[in-house]
Design an enzyme around this catalytic site. Structure first.
Site, PDB file in Angstrom:
ATOM      1  N   CYS B 110       0.888  -1.162   0.000  1.00  0.00           N
ATOM      2  CA  CYS B 110       0.000   0.000   0.000  1.00  0.00           C
ATOM      3  C   CYS B 110       0.920   1.205   0.000  1.00  0.00           C
ATOM      4  O   CYS B 110       1.559   1.496   1.014  1.00  0.00           O
ATOM      5  CB  CYS B 110      -0.921   0.036   1.216  1.00  0.00           C
ATOM      6  N   CYS B 113      -0.735   4.276   2.480  1.00  0.00           N
ATOM      7  CA  CYS B 113      -0.534   4.166   3.925  1.00  0.00           C
ATOM      8  C   CYS B 113      -0.250   2.715   4.272  1.00  0.00           C
ATOM      9  O   CYS B 113       0.894   2.278   4.213  1.00  0.00           O
ATOM     10  CB  CYS B 113      -1.712   4.748   4.713  1.00  0.00           C
ATOM     11  N   SER B 114      -1.272   1.940   4.584  1.00  0.00           N
ATOM     12  CA  SER B 114      -1.026   0.558   4.988  1.00  0.00           C
ATOM     13  C   SER B 114      -2.285  -0.264   4.807  1.00  0.00           C
ATOM     14  O   SER B 114      -2.569  -1.129   5.623  1.00  0.00           O
ATOM     15  CB  SER B 114      -0.585   0.531   6.450  1.00  0.00           C
ATOM     16  N   CYS B 115      -3.052   0.001   3.765  1.00  0.00           N
ATOM     17  CA  CYS B 115      -4.259  -0.772   3.507  1.00  0.00           C
ATOM     18  C   CYS B 115      -3.865  -2.241   3.357  1.00  0.00           C
ATOM     19  O   CYS B 115      -2.866  -2.559   2.720  1.00  0.00           O
ATOM     20  CB  CYS B 115      -4.958  -0.263   2.244  1.00  0.00           C
TER      21      CYS B 115
END
Lengths: 106, 208
Positions: B110, B113-115
């Site tokens: 991702c 961000c950090s999906c």
């Protein structure tokens, strides 16, 4: 890049708390998760402009900062109010004898 | 300030860290305004700390390996296939299963961000959230894979999938050789978290 030996979840209880708080707010319909991801992505980009973020504590610091500003923007919790309550909690910890439950003064 | 363990002078409760106090302040405000339900927070904490984890993704992969009809259903509509196994997704999130083949290795990142597919893999590991991985997975995937100890055959290309808040990817690794006739429980034990992100491969059948 180093890889932790064990799957890391949360390094500190507050990280789990801020995660749960954010998910609960979105689940309750206060903001769509896409808005959260956009705002969080922007904070990470800003924080990472001058140094590489490690995905650990600095990740959740960025998370908390994003939530504080999102809540202020949406009129859900103002930053001034948050600072006041934070100070009240700090005072409560400092004035509560060790072993007693820490509570905010009513 | 020096700390000389004179506990008579430090008889108060241990002061939490600054971020811990800030989270507490937000929670206090939001709960008192009725914007967030502490019970709902407890359920979320319990779910992500104890119930959800890569074992759920591994069960899904093992079923796909063992059952070609399920594999087809999974690539067609992963959310429906998850529901068939009793794994509920999150509202508004679409899970897409991407299957590795001898020609293509899939890898997930991702960059925003950090999906991450939480319902299948739990909370992402630290490296997934790091700038190093987020920046380099797209630019130099083979080099990143090598750092994870994965060297792909020259003829296998790497396809990198960038997750978003709406679409989360799950890699279906190739079934290891020598596992013919294995049941799903035995197969699931071979499926690692990293193999479902694409930064690893499943354990081989003959692993001790």
């Amino acid at each position: 890049m180093t890889r932790p030996a064990a799957p890391s979840q949360f390094d500190d209880p507050w990280q789990a708390q801020v995660f749960a708080l954010t998910v609960a707010l979105s689940d309750a319909g206060h903001f769509p998760w896409t808005d959260w991801a956009q705002a969080f992505g922007a904070t990470l980009k800003r924080h990472g402009a001058n140094r590489a973020l490690d995905g650990g504590a600095d990740y959740f610091n960025a998370w908390l900062e994003t939530l504080e500003s999102l809540l202020e923007q949406r009129g859900l919790a103002g930053q001034a109010e948050a600072r006041t309550i934070r100070a009240a909690w700090e005072q409560a910890y400092l004035s509560t004898p060790h072993g007693q439950p820490v509570k905010l003064p009513a | 300030m020096p700390h000389d363990h004179a506990h008579d002078d430090h008889a108060h409760s241990l002061l939490p860290s600054d971020p811990a106090l800030r989270v507490k302040a937000l929670e206090t405000i939001l709960v008192s305004k009725g914007l967030v339900d502490p019970a709902a927070m407890e359920v979320i904490l319990d779910t992500y700390e104890r119930k959800v984890g890569p074992h759920l993704g591994a069960a899904l992969v093992a079923r796909a390996w063992a059952d070609p009809a399920f594999a087809a259903a999974l690539s067609d509509n992963a959310n429906a296939a998850m529901q068939a196994l009793g794994i509920s997704g999150r509202q508004g999130e679409h899970v897409v299963a991407v299957e590795n083949t001898p020609a293509t290795h899939n890898m997930v990142v991702c960059t925003l961000c950090s999906c991450y597919p939480w319902p299948l893999l739990g909370i992402p590991p630290g490296w997934y959230k790091s700038d190093a991985y987020r920046a380099r997975a797209v630019r130099e995937p083979r080099k990143v894979l090598a750092e994870f100890g994965v060297t792909l055959p020259a003829g296998q290309s790497v396809r990198v999938w960038d997750s978003t808040a709406e679409v989360r990817y799950l890699v279906i690794p190739m079934r290891p050789e020598g596992t013919e006739g294995w049941d799903q429980t035995r197969l699931a034990a071979l499926v690692t978290r990293d193999s479902m992100i694409g930064t690893g491969l499943p354990h081989p059948a003959d692993a001790p």
